[in-house]
Design an enzyme around this catalytic site. Structure first.
Site, PDB file in Angstrom:
ATOM      1  CD  GLN A 158       3.088   5.793   2.624  1.00  0.00           C
ATOM      2  OE1 GLN A 158       2.484   5.087   2.189  1.00  0.00           O
ATOM      3  NE2 GLN A 158       4.324   5.293   3.017  1.00  0.00           N
ATOM      4  N   GLY A 191       1.053  -1.301   0.171  1.00  0.00           N
ATOM      5  CA  GLY A 191       0.004  -0.076   0.038  1.00  0.00           C
ATOM      6  C   GLY A 191       0.709   1.093   0.083  1.00  0.00           C
ATOM      7  CG  LEU A 242       6.330   0.834   1.173  1.00  0.00           C
ATOM      8  CD1 LEU A 242       5.822   1.327  -0.016  1.00  0.00           C
ATOM      9  CD2 LEU A 242       7.640  -0.211   1.103  1.00  0.00           C
ATOM     10  CG  HIS A 291      -0.628   1.459   7.296  1.00  0.00           C
ATOM     11  ND1 HIS A 291       0.143   1.041   8.261  1.00  0.00           N
ATOM     12  CD2 HIS A 291       0.003   2.277   6.432  1.00  0.00           C
ATOM     13  CE1 HIS A 291       1.388   1.466   7.888  1.00  0.00           C
ATOM     14  NE2 HIS A 291       1.082   2.288   6.914  1.00  0.00           N
TER      15      HIS A 291
HETATM   16 ZN    ZN Z   1       2.426   3.381   5.445  1.00  0.00          ZN
END
Ligand code: ZN
Length: 170
Positions: free
Chosen positions: A51, A46, A93, A134
């Site tokens: 991010q 994901g 990540l 998440h």
């Molecule tokens: Zn994450």
């Protein structure tokens, strides 16, 4: 397609609240495709736009082992269908190399737009439900380490800051 750079904890940009996407156009679809490429390359299951330092409400997910189940969530929202919390190990990540248990509801109702800008509604359970929660946390500037004790979170922060300093000096 191009690979995007993933921000890592404790980068303050990961705390940005994402804005809704106003129109799902070709530039959004390009971003979605780049996010999938970045996630598959990492590899991860994901990735939220936050991010990759894009602060719009976009998430990509693929839980399959052969990149065959891409799921795009644009302007996603969810409601909890079962309040029972279950523990599952999570990683991220943006927090590379660290995994820990987080308690979350395991059954949610999801509403979002897809890559074509069409509305999609579905019930998610288990790992998919956890993954969606998440990723939606990311869109609200929240990370899975926020659920851990301050002691654990600070230890992770210290180790990642050390790693980042080493990368800068290399
Ligand atoms: Zn994450």
């Amino acid at each position: 397609m191009s690979k995007l750079k993933i921000l890592e904890f404790p980068d303050p940009r990961l705390r940005t609240i994402a804005e809704p996407v106003s129109a799902v156009d070709d530039s959004i679809r390009q971003l979605v495709d780049d996010m999938f490429e970045t996630m598959y390359d990492a590899p991860g299951i994901g990735l939220a736009a936050t991010q990759v330092n894009v602060h719009q409400q976009i998430v990509v997910i693929d839980l399959s082992e052969d990149q065959s189940e891409p799921l795009t969530l644009i302007n996603p929202e969810y409601t909890v269908l079962d309040d029972t919390l279950e523990e599952m190990q999570e990683g991220c990540l943006s927090v590379p190399g660290f995994f820990d248990n987080v308690n979350r509801p395991q059954r949610i109702q999801v509403t979002s737009l897809n890559r074509e800008g069409e509305e999609q509604n579905f019930v998610a359970e288990g790992l998919l439900a956890v993954c969606i929660q998440h990723e939606l946390d990311h869109l609200n500037g929240k990370l899975f380490v926020d659920y851990l004790s301050a002691l654990k979170r600070n230890r992770i922060r210290g180790k990642l800051e050390k790693k980042h300093r080493a990368e800068v000096s290399n």
